[in-house]
Design a protein around this motif. Structure first.
Motif, short mmCIF file in Angstrom:
data_model
loop_
_atom_site.label_atom_id
_atom_site.label_comp_id
_atom_site.label_asym_id
_atom_site.label_seq_id
_atom_site.Cartn_x
_atom_site.Cartn_y
_atom_site.Cartn_z
N SER A 25 45.16 1.71 32.34
CA SER A 25 45.56 0.69 31.39
C SER A 25 45.47 -0.67 32.08
O SER A 25 44.82 -0.81 33.10
CB SER A 25 46.99 1.00 30.92
OG SER A 25 47.38 0.16 29.87
N LEU A 64 39.27 5.33 24.14
CA LEU A 64 40.49 4.74 24.68
C LEU A 64 41.61 5.77 24.75
O LEU A 64 42.36 5.81 25.72
CB LEU A 64 40.91 3.54 23.82
CG LEU A 64 42.11 2.74 24.31
CD1 LEU A 64 41.84 2.19 25.72
CD2 LEU A 64 42.43 1.61 23.36
N THR A 123 52.13 2.18 26.22
CA THR A 123 51.55 2.67 27.47
C THR A 123 52.07 1.92 28.69
O THR A 123 51.44 1.94 29.74
CB THR A 123 50.01 2.54 27.44
OG1 THR A 123 49.69 1.16 27.28
CG2 THR A 123 49.42 3.36 26.31
N SER A 164 37.99 4.05 19.74
CA SER A 164 39.39 4.45 19.84
C SER A 164 39.53 5.84 20.45
O SER A 164 40.48 6.11 21.16
CB SER A 164 40.07 4.40 18.47
OG SER A 164 39.44 5.29 17.58
N PHE A 178 36.63 -2.61 29.21
CA PHE A 178 36.33 -1.59 28.19
C PHE A 178 35.77 -2.26 26.93
O PHE A 178 34.76 -1.81 26.38
CB PHE A 178 37.61 -0.80 27.86
CG PHE A 178 37.42 0.20 26.76
CD1 PHE A 178 36.89 1.45 27.02
CD2 PHE A 178 37.80 -0.11 25.46
CE1 PHE A 178 36.71 2.38 26.00
CE2 PHE A 178 37.63 0.81 24.43
CZ PHE A 178 37.08 2.06 24.71
N VAL A 179 36.42 -3.33 26.48
CA VAL A 179 35.95 -4.04 25.28
C VAL A 179 34.55 -4.60 25.51
O VAL A 179 33.66 -4.47 24.65
CB VAL A 179 36.93 -5.16 24.88
CG1 VAL A 179 36.33 -6.07 23.82
CG2 VAL A 179 38.24 -4.55 24.38
N LYS A 238 45.18 -5.19 31.80
CA LYS A 238 44.26 -6.17 31.21
C LYS A 238 42.83 -6.02 31.72
O LYS A 238 41.89 -6.11 30.94
CB LYS A 238 44.75 -7.59 31.49
CG LYS A 238 45.81 -8.04 30.55
CD LYS A 238 46.06 -9.52 30.68
CE LYS A 238 47.09 -9.95 29.68
NZ LYS A 238 47.33 -11.39 29.74
N ASN A 294 41.16 -3.39 32.96
CA ASN A 294 40.50 -2.21 32.38
C ASN A 294 40.25 -2.37 30.88
O ASN A 294 39.19 -2.02 30.38
CB ASN A 294 41.32 -0.95 32.65
CG ASN A 294 41.28 -0.55 34.09
OD1 ASN A 294 40.31 -0.82 34.79
ND2 ASN A 294 42.34 0.07 34.57
N ALA A 295 41.24 -2.91 30.17
CA ALA A 295 41.08 -3.09 28.73
C ALA A 295 39.97 -4.11 28.43
O ALA A 295 39.12 -3.88 27.56
CB ALA A 295 42.39 -3.54 28.10
N GLY A 296 39.97 -5.21 29.17
CA GLY A 296 38.94 -6.23 28.97
C GLY A 296 37.55 -5.70 29.26
O GLY A 296 36.61 -5.92 28.48
N VAL A 310 43.93 6.64 28.01
CA VAL A 310 45.37 6.41 27.99
C VAL A 310 46.02 7.46 27.09
O VAL A 310 46.30 7.20 25.93
CB VAL A 310 45.70 4.99 27.50
CG1 VAL A 310 47.17 4.70 27.65
CG2 VAL A 310 44.88 3.95 28.24
#
Length: 192
Positions: free
Chosen positions: A95, A6, A48, A3, A103-104, A97, A99-101, A10
């Protein structure tokens, strides 16, 4: 740790409690500009990003005008956009999908080509291009339908060449697309 990483990507999360009209940064300046110009803009529950729903009640607020006057300048301001179910989402480049995907997957130490993604719309196309298996119950946009067709054509061509070279040991290059032939809930079940 995840977190904290992240939050560094963001930074707008720190302003989550403020109304959009008081949030700092280019994203929220763009939001205020649109609202001041008569656009209906949805930021309820968004930290965001914000959404510009279509159709707009004001005939001056068209998707063509949004593209010309706002979306074309987003990259220079460090922002991006995607289309989801006909609405336009605006968000920081860090931010989104894809980048988030990714990142995970990085946090889980999973190679993107070893991941599967269940998706259906235009805002999913970038992340779909980054994973090994793309499961599409039914495409809900032309962009996703095109990605499925391109993926199927590439797989067919690759499969034919690999079979000629390797026989039964041919494998498909990522991403491999599976689009359910069954619509609705049963299509989702077929993908799962």
């Amino acid at each position: 740790v995840a977190s904290m990483s992240l939050n560094c990507i963001v930074p707008d999360l720190a302003c989550d409690g403020l109304p959009p009209s008081e949030r700092p940064g280019a994203l929220w300046e763009t939001y205020r500009r649109l609202v001041d110009d008569g656009w209906i803009v949805d930021a309820d529950g968004y930290s965001t990003s914000f959404r510009v729903p279509f159709p707009q009640p004001n005939p001056r607020c068209s998707i063509a005008r949004l593209q010309k006057e706002v979306l074309s300048d987003l990259e220079a301001k460090g922002m991006a956009h995607s289309v989801n179910l006909g609405h336009v989402d605006v968000f920081p480049m860090a931010s989104g999908k894809q980048n988030a995907g990714l990142f995970v997957l990085k946090q889980l130490d999973v190679a993107p080509t070893a991941a599967a993604f269940l998706c259906d719309d235009e805002n999913d196309v970038e992340l779909a291009s980054s994973v090994g298996l793309v499961l599409v119950p039914q495409p809900t946009s032309q962009a996703m339908a095109s990605a499925v067709r391109r993926g199927a054509a590439l797989a067919k061509d690759y499969d034919r060449r690999q079979l000629q070279r390797r026989g039964a040991h041919a494998t498909l290059p990522p991403p491999y697309y599976f689009c359910s032939p069954v619509p609705g809930v049963l299509g989702t079940e077929a993908c799962l």
